[in-house]
Design an enzyme around this catalytic site. Sequence first.
Site, PDB file in Angstrom:
ATOM      1  N   ARG A  57      11.588   3.358  -5.036  1.00  0.00           N
ATOM      2  CA  ARG A  57      11.117   2.161  -4.309  1.00  0.00           C
ATOM      3  C   ARG A  57       9.808   2.485  -3.586  1.00  0.00           C
ATOM      4  O   ARG A  57       8.897   1.678  -3.500  1.00  0.00           O
ATOM      5  CB  ARG A  57      12.193   1.665  -3.318  1.00  0.00           C
ATOM      6  CG  ARG A  57      11.677   0.583  -2.391  1.00  0.00           C
ATOM      7  CD  ARG A  57      12.772  -0.286  -1.763  1.00  0.00           C
ATOM      8  NE  ARG A  57      13.955   0.444  -1.388  1.00  0.00           N
ATOM      9  CZ  ARG A  57      14.084   1.239  -0.316  1.00  0.00           C
ATOM     10  NH1 ARG A  57      13.068   1.401   0.503  1.00  0.00           N
ATOM     11  NH2 ARG A  57      15.212   1.855  -0.075  1.00  0.00           N
ATOM     12  N   ASP A 181      -6.871 -15.033  -2.879  1.00  0.00           N
ATOM     13  CA  ASP A 181      -6.049 -15.042  -4.092  1.00  0.00           C
ATOM     14  C   ASP A 181      -7.016 -15.086  -5.269  1.00  0.00           C
ATOM     15  O   ASP A 181      -7.671 -16.103  -5.520  1.00  0.00           O
ATOM     16  CB  ASP A 181      -5.113 -16.260  -4.074  1.00  0.00           C
ATOM     17  CG  ASP A 181      -4.163 -16.272  -5.268  1.00  0.00           C
ATOM     18  OD1 ASP A 181      -4.510 -15.689  -6.314  1.00  0.00           O
ATOM     19  OD2 ASP A 181      -3.093 -16.889  -5.156  1.00  0.00           O
TER      20      ASP A 181
END
Length: 389
Positions: A57, A181
Amino acid sequence: MSDDRSRVDDAGAFETRAVHAGHEPDPATGAVVPAVSLASTFAQDAVGQHQGYEYARTGNPTRAALERCVASLERAAHGLAFASGMAAEDAVLRLLLPGEHVIIPTDAYGGTYRLVSSVYGPAGIEWTAVDLTDPEALAAAWREETRVVWIETPTNPLLTVVDIAAIAELAHDRGVLVVVDNTFATPYLQQPLSFGADVVVHSTTKYLGGHSDVVGGFVAVDDDDLAQGIAYLQNAAGAIPGPFDCYLVLRGVRTLAVRMDRHCENARAVAALLTEHPAVAEVRYPGLPGHPGHQVARRQMRGYGGVVSFTCAGGEEAALRVAASTRIFTLAESLGAVESLIEHPARMTHASATGSPLAVDAALVRLSVGIESQVDLVADLKQALDAAE
Ligand SMILES: Cc1ncc(COP(=O)(O)O)c(C=O)c1O
């Protein structure tokens, strides 16, 4: 988080870095592509002594190769891969504290709007939707508590172009972070950090993956403290991509430059057809000289991208008919892959914005123009538009 960049990661033109940055032939086997490293845990030589990986992770070699490569393409010091574009956005928005304020564009991607308004809003994050091309509207939106201005350029689905450098200057005067973005443009066409943005986010599901076979997200940042904060959240909240997904995005990125060139060429031809067709009321494509953001796009983009939107003169009924009548353009959500797609934003991708200030015109159709033959694409769209008249 990957920041141990090797020599090739900074060297050469975009196309060279897209192919080579982030990985080298495997010293053990000579394999020229990175292995899909499936291990969830890594042996330690002694407590706390290891080869850079402990638990997957926190970090994984395939993910690290992807993170180094896309960071290099964005000219960022740090890259962080996520399980989806929304997971990447979520990690950035988690930096905000209750009472703080974010400015989002009035035509933000519907999922961004939903995350800000329906998830972070109830958690105490204040937000204002603003037309970022309107300096007066933006001037009225700043607050003492504003921490982030969220730019999307070009926007989904209206293809609004926002001047990143101009907004970054205003934001930095106030100590506000600028997030861009960059999904529609990709780092091949636009590198927001070079215009003063602080954070770049991507849905790698789109052009970076490029083949409609993986969902992923990415955050690129230069600032070490910001990178530490987002890496902490990447590990703490754990919205990481699996190794095979990382491999697929990395494979897509290697051909990004050539695909984007073809996407842009084909989109230009499609926009030209739409401009002339009587069934079309308005075409939205930043490459058209009449597009309100054309001059800004010329300055900050290398090309104008592969998405074209248009409104049908015959309203929603005509839009639905066009969307149902194409043969090569597949009726489907998403964008940015090799195959051409058509969709009706008001009922599909942007249905969550219905009734909100971000609702889209029901006569709007969005095209993701793929890399098929330009002649075939134009002919397909023409027959669908003729049928809608
Ligand atoms: C501009 C933009 N940002 C973010 C997202 C969200 O990405 P994902 O679907 O990978 O979560 C999308 C998805 O369509 C998008 O178009």
